[in-house]
Design a protein around this motif. Sequence first.
Motif, short mmCIF file in Angstrom:
data_model
loop_
_atom_site.label_atom_id
_atom_site.label_comp_id
_atom_site.label_asym_id
_atom_site.label_seq_id
_atom_site.Cartn_x
_atom_site.Cartn_y
_atom_site.Cartn_z
N ALA A 115 -13.39 3.12 5.38
CA ALA A 115 -12.95 3.02 6.77
C ALA A 115 -11.64 2.23 6.86
O ALA A 115 -10.75 2.58 7.64
N LYS A 116 -11.52 1.19 6.05
CA LYS A 116 -10.32 0.34 6.08
C LYS A 116 -9.15 0.99 5.36
O LYS A 116 -8.00 0.83 5.76
N TYR A 117 -9.42 1.73 4.27
CA TYR A 117 -8.37 2.35 3.45
C TYR A 117 -8.65 3.85 3.28
O TYR A 117 -9.01 4.31 2.19
N PRO A 118 -8.45 4.64 4.31
CA PRO A 118 -8.79 6.07 4.23
C PRO A 118 -7.93 6.86 3.25
O PRO A 118 -8.33 7.93 2.80
N GLY A 119 -6.76 6.35 2.90
CA GLY A 119 -5.88 7.06 1.97
C GLY A 119 -6.19 6.81 0.51
O GLY A 119 -5.55 7.37 -0.37
N VAL A 120 -7.17 5.97 0.24
CA VAL A 120 -7.53 5.65 -1.14
C VAL A 120 -8.74 6.50 -1.55
O VAL A 120 -9.76 6.51 -0.88
#
Length: 166
Positions: A115-120
């Motif tokens: 949720a915090k880092y959707p691009g990872v």
Amino acid sequence: MKLQTLQALIGIEELGSIRAAATRMHMSQPALTAAIQQLEAELQAPLLARSKQGVSFTRFGQAFMRHAHLIVSESQHAQEEIAQMRGLWEGQVRFSTSPAIALAVLPQALTSFSAKYPGVVLSVRDGLYPGVTPALREGTLDFAITPAHRQEVQSDIVAEPLYQSD
């Protein structure tokens, strides 16, 4: 030594074919073959053995591939770190964890992280120490969360205790 050639060698290792690796790399088979021959000349050692059954790695190639994996992985880490410094939280995190952690704590942690880092992109696999050390050394795993006795951890592996139990 070109990074693209190292990536192609990893493709050959994974796919078992120069043609398939060339297709994956969006290059012609003759261009890939020439790049490999240039690398072999630079190293003064044959990396691949070609036969009717396909392609295999020579003992020089097998030794070199441990380094190729690490070089490609470190290059990717460098690119991701620079992107993160620019505020782009993208890339891939590859780790291993014990089945107990995977069942107990990991689902909630992964949900929060995603949720915090959707691009990872997260890649998780089961594994225990010391079985995960080869993947850590070659850079195909970024880290492992696994039970280990501090005294048994090999000197080239950095271990940070997250939890202690008797």
